[in-house]
Design a protein around this motif. Structure first.
Motif, mmCIF file in Angstrom:
data_model
loop_
_atom_site.group_PDB
_atom_site.id
_atom_site.type_symbol
_atom_site.label_atom_id
_atom_site.label_comp_id
_atom_site.label_asym_id
_atom_site.label_seq_id
_atom_site.Cartn_x
_atom_site.Cartn_y
_atom_site.Cartn_z
ATOM 1 N N ARG A 12 65.747 15.641 16.504
ATOM 2 C CA ARG A 12 64.555 14.979 15.981
ATOM 3 C C ARG A 12 64.878 13.509 15.796
ATOM 4 O O ARG A 12 66.034 13.152 15.571
ATOM 5 N N GLU A 44 62.816 9.388 14.759
ATOM 6 C CA GLU A 44 61.641 8.658 14.293
ATOM 7 C C GLU A 44 61.117 7.762 15.412
ATOM 8 O O GLU A 44 61.886 7.039 16.044
ATOM 9 N N GLU A 64 58.072 11.526 12.517
ATOM 10 C CA GLU A 64 59.205 12.270 13.055
ATOM 11 C C GLU A 64 58.789 12.945 14.357
ATOM 12 O O GLU A 64 57.715 13.519 14.455
#
Length: 79
Positions: free
Chosen positions: A52, A54, A59
């Motif tokens: 994951r 940003e 996110e």
């Protein structure tokens, strides 16, 4: 009915294209982590989470689908 729904979806056709052009290469996908529907669909299509990050103020989920081995004209099997 689920069988017909899966193969009627445009995603399947898009995912079969790399089998003939770039066999054995993985396909990657990103989507918002909070989009549960997209995450379920990605999992159904064989993507697994790699990580994951940003981006675009939210996110993001990063997934990969293994490469495909071409087994004959118009035929593919996912590794």
């Amino acid at each position: 009915m689920a069988f017909l729904e899966l193969f009627a979806s445009p995603e399947v056709g898009v995912l079969e294209w790399p089998a003939g052009v770039l066999p054995d290469e993985p396909v990657v996908l990103t989507t918002q982590s909070g989009d549960a529907r997209s995450l379920r669909r990605a999992e159904r299509l064989g993507f697994t989470e790699v990580g994951r990050f940003e981006a675009y103020g939210s996110e993001r989920w990063f997934g990969v689908r293994p490469g495909v081995s071409v087994t004959g004209p118009g035929r593919a099997s996912w590794s």
